[in-house]
Design a protein around this motif. Structure first.
Motif, PDB file in Angstrom:
ATOM      1  N   ALA A  20       0.835  -1.197   0.000  1.00  0.00           N
ATOM      2  CA  ALA A  20       0.000   0.000   0.000  1.00  0.00           C
ATOM      3  C   ALA A  20       0.870   1.247   0.000  1.00  0.00           C
ATOM      4  CB  ALA A  20      -0.906   0.001   1.225  1.00  0.00           C
ATOM      5  N   PRO A  21       0.496   2.275  -0.764  1.00  0.00           N
ATOM      6  CA  PRO A  21       1.292   3.491  -0.816  1.00  0.00           C
ATOM      7  C   PRO A  21       1.117   4.315   0.455  1.00  0.00           C
ATOM      8  CG  PRO A  21      -0.688   3.736  -2.118  1.00  0.00           C
ATOM      9  CD  PRO A  21      -0.654   2.320  -1.649  1.00  0.00           C
ATOM     10  N   VAL A  22       2.146   5.019   0.836  1.00  0.00           N
ATOM     11  CA  VAL A  22       2.074   5.907   1.991  1.00  0.00           C
ATOM     12  C   VAL A  22       2.468   7.307   1.549  1.00  0.00           C
ATOM     13  CG1 VAL A  22       2.543   4.095   3.667  1.00  0.00           C
ATOM     14  CG2 VAL A  22       4.451   5.325   2.647  1.00  0.00           C
ATOM     15  N   PRO A  23       1.886   8.366   2.143  1.00  0.00           N
ATOM     16  CA  PRO A  23       2.218   9.732   1.752  1.00  0.00           C
ATOM     17  C   PRO A  23       3.680  10.042   2.026  1.00  0.00           C
ATOM     18  CG  PRO A  23       0.208   9.652   3.069  1.00  0.00           C
ATOM     19  CD  PRO A  23       0.851   8.306   3.166  1.00  0.00           C
ATOM     20  N   GLN A  24       4.354  10.661   1.079  1.00  0.00           N
ATOM     21  CA  GLN A  24       5.743  11.041   1.244  1.00  0.00           C
ATOM     22  C   GLN A  24       5.937  12.489   0.819  1.00  0.00           C
ATOM     23  OE1 GLN A  24       8.353   9.106   2.485  1.00  0.00           O
ATOM     24  NE2 GLN A  24       6.686   7.730   3.038  1.00  0.00           N
ATOM     25  N   PRO A  25       6.587  13.313   1.673  1.00  0.00           N
ATOM     26  CA  PRO A  25       6.868  14.690   1.271  1.00  0.00           C
ATOM     27  C   PRO A  25       8.044  14.735   0.308  1.00  0.00           C
ATOM     28  CG  PRO A  25       7.805  14.263   3.413  1.00  0.00           C
ATOM     29  CD  PRO A  25       7.057  13.015   3.015  1.00  0.00           C
ATOM     30  N   PHE A  26       8.057  15.716  -0.546  1.00  0.00           N
ATOM     31  CA  PHE A  26       9.242  15.924  -1.368  1.00  0.00           C
ATOM     32  C   PHE A  26       9.453  17.409  -1.577  1.00  0.00           C
ATOM     33  CE2 PHE A  26       8.036  17.301  -5.659  1.00  0.00           C
ATOM     34  CZ  PHE A  26       6.680  17.083  -5.663  1.00  0.00           C
ATOM     35  N   ASP A  27      10.687  17.753  -1.835  1.00  0.00           N
ATOM     36  CA  ASP A  27      11.088  19.129  -2.064  1.00  0.00           C
ATOM     37  C   ASP A  27      11.060  19.369  -3.567  1.00  0.00           C
ATOM     38  OD1 ASP A  27      12.324  21.542  -2.405  1.00  0.00           O
ATOM     39  OD2 ASP A  27      14.125  21.041  -1.275  1.00  0.00           O
ATOM     40  N   PRO A  28      10.171  20.255  -4.058  1.00  0.00           N
ATOM     41  CA  PRO A  28      10.079  20.458  -5.505  1.00  0.00           C
ATOM     42  C   PRO A  28      11.332  21.077  -6.110  1.00  0.00           C
ATOM     43  CG  PRO A  28       8.746  22.060  -4.342  1.00  0.00           C
ATOM     44  CD  PRO A  28       9.207  21.075  -3.313  1.00  0.00           C
ATOM     45  N   SER A  29      12.255  21.540  -5.270  1.00  0.00           N
ATOM     46  CA  SER A  29      13.518  22.056  -5.809  1.00  0.00           C
ATOM     47  C   SER A  29      14.529  20.942  -6.006  1.00  0.00           C
ATOM     48  CB  SER A  29      14.099  23.120  -4.871  1.00  0.00           C
ATOM     49  OG  SER A  29      14.534  22.529  -3.652  1.00  0.00           O
ATOM     50  N   SER A  30      14.204  19.732  -5.573  1.00  0.00           N
ATOM     51  CA  SER A  30      15.114  18.603  -5.682  1.00  0.00           C
ATOM     52  C   SER A  30      14.493  17.530  -6.560  1.00  0.00           C
ATOM     53  CB  SER A  30      15.416  18.022  -4.293  1.00  0.00           C
ATOM     54  OG  SER A  30      16.276  16.909  -4.389  1.00  0.00           O
ATOM     55  N   GLY A  31      14.752  17.605  -7.827  1.00  0.00           N
ATOM     56  CA  GLY A  31      14.184  16.669  -8.781  1.00  0.00           C
ATOM     57  C   GLY A  31      14.199  17.280 -10.164  1.00  0.00           C
ATOM     58  N   LYS A  32      13.445  16.705 -11.072  1.00  0.00           N
ATOM     59  CA  LYS A  32      13.428  17.223 -12.441  1.00  0.00           C
ATOM     60  C   LYS A  32      12.047  17.033 -13.051  1.00  0.00           C
ATOM     61  CE  LYS A  32      14.982  12.853 -14.543  1.00  0.00           C
ATOM     62  NZ  LYS A  32      16.008  12.200 -15.395  1.00  0.00           N
ATOM     63  N   TRP A  33      11.700  17.936 -13.963  1.00  0.00           N
ATOM     64  CA  TRP A  33      10.494  17.813 -14.776  1.00  0.00           C
ATOM     65  C   TRP A  33      10.863  17.125 -16.085  1.00  0.00           C
ATOM     66  CZ3 TRP A  33       5.686  18.517 -13.165  1.00  0.00           C
ATOM     67  CH2 TRP A  33       5.444  19.332 -12.046  1.00  0.00           C
ATOM     68  N   VAL A  34      10.038  16.206 -16.515  1.00  0.00           N
ATOM     69  CA  VAL A  34      10.250  15.484 -17.767  1.00  0.00           C
ATOM     70  C   VAL A  34       9.064  15.762 -18.684  1.00  0.00           C
ATOM     71  CG1 VAL A  34      10.573  13.236 -18.857  1.00  0.00           C
ATOM     72  CG2 VAL A  34      11.551  13.677 -16.592  1.00  0.00           C
ATOM     73  N   ASP A  35       9.341  16.255 -19.868  1.00  0.00           N
ATOM     74  CA  ASP A  35       8.289  16.506 -20.855  1.00  0.00           C
ATOM     75  C   ASP A  35       7.997  15.208 -21.600  1.00  0.00           C
ATOM     76  OD1 ASP A  35       6.571  17.483 -22.803  1.00  0.00           O
ATOM     77  OD2 ASP A  35       7.794  19.237 -23.271  1.00  0.00           O
TER      78      ASP A  35
END
Length: 275
Positions: A20-35
């Motif tokens: 089962a999935p659990v909520p996880q926070p993430f920092d939107p400044s740490s990652g990448k957008w993929v088109d």
């Protein structure tokens, strides 16, 4: 002090032992957008019976006022290039494009890689066994997921003959279409057993090219499940952990429309659960 906004959403990047999935926070400044979208232009691939994309210049150049100005108009079928299939496309009375909730167009992505089994079989229909193989590694596809199937077919774009199986135009050409898609059994499983929001493929249709009954479309859309077609770039996404945003042109009464589809991949998700 620099304040970093932390966004919390239901991520499938971390799973507990029962799957089962659990909520996880993430920092939107740490990652990448993929088109995940193909551009619209002269080479954009359309169904053999659909008019292709056309861009017409209204104005372009220096004006009498001393500044540069450009404006264009375009024509396109709803279903061509990277686009959305609204449920009403194959199910009477279901959501048209403008009525699809934003919550159904965004959410955690489950990316199922079937490129190894389809590469030598253009008539392949993705089955429940393919989904089960993914779930054995990553846990059950969670309810509300955006399910994306990576066939590898996007690498053939924009060569229509390789991508569609034919570069001919007109009704007769539809009998020559050859590309993989989703089997009716897999569509039923996802719609009834996993209760997902959408299905996307990097091919021209949710159904395989030789389909004449479009069963996968009909099964999914009767449940108000959305389709994304002619997606690209799925090899850049992890099996779990990415967050999808798929916003179509908001066409009133539309059965679909041009789509800009992107995914955010948190840094921590890039190494999670590789296939």
């Amino acid at each position: 002090m620099r304040i970093i906004q932390i966004i919390t959403f239901l991520s499938v990047g971390t799973l507990v032992s029962c799957g089962a999935p659990v909520p996880q926070p993430f920092d939107p400044s740490s990652g990448k957008w993929v088109d995940l979208s193909h551009s619209y232009g002269a080479e954009t691939i359309y169904w053999p019976t659909s008019d292709k994309f056309a861009l017409e210049t209204v104005s372009e150049g220096d004006t009498d006022g001393g500044y540069y100005y450009s404006a264009y108009k375009f024509t396109t079928a709803e279903h061509g290039g990277t686009h959305l299939d609204a449920p009403v496309h194959f199910a009477r009375g279901k959501h048209s494009t403008e009525n699809i909730p934003i919550s159904s167009l965004t959410g955690p992505a489950a990316v199922i890689d079937v490129s190894d089994v389809v590469q030598d079989n253009a008539d392949y229909q993705i089955g429940v066994a393919d989904i089960a193989r993914w779930e054995a590694l990553h846990g059950p596809v969670p309810a509300g997921a955006q399910v994306l199937f990576h066939t590898g077919w996007a690498a053939r774009w924009p060569d229509a003959k390789r991508y569609l199986g034919t570069d001919e135009r007109g009704a007769a050409a539809t009998a020559k279409l050859r590309f993989p898609g989703l089997s009716p059994e897999a569509a039923t499983f996802l719609a009834e057993e996993r209760q997902i929001e959408s299905v996307g493929l990097d091919t021209a249709s949710l159904d395989f090219g030789r389909s004449t009954g479009f069963e996968a479309h009909r099964i999914l859309m009767e449940k108000n499940i959305i389709g994304y077609e002619n997606v690209t770039g799925l090899e850049q996404l992890p099996p779990i952990g990415a967050y999808l945003v798929a916003l179509p042109m908001k066409i009133e009464g539309g059965s679909g429309g041009p789509l800009r589809i992107v995914a955010f991949v948190p840094s921590a998700a890039e190494t999670v659960g590789q296939n």
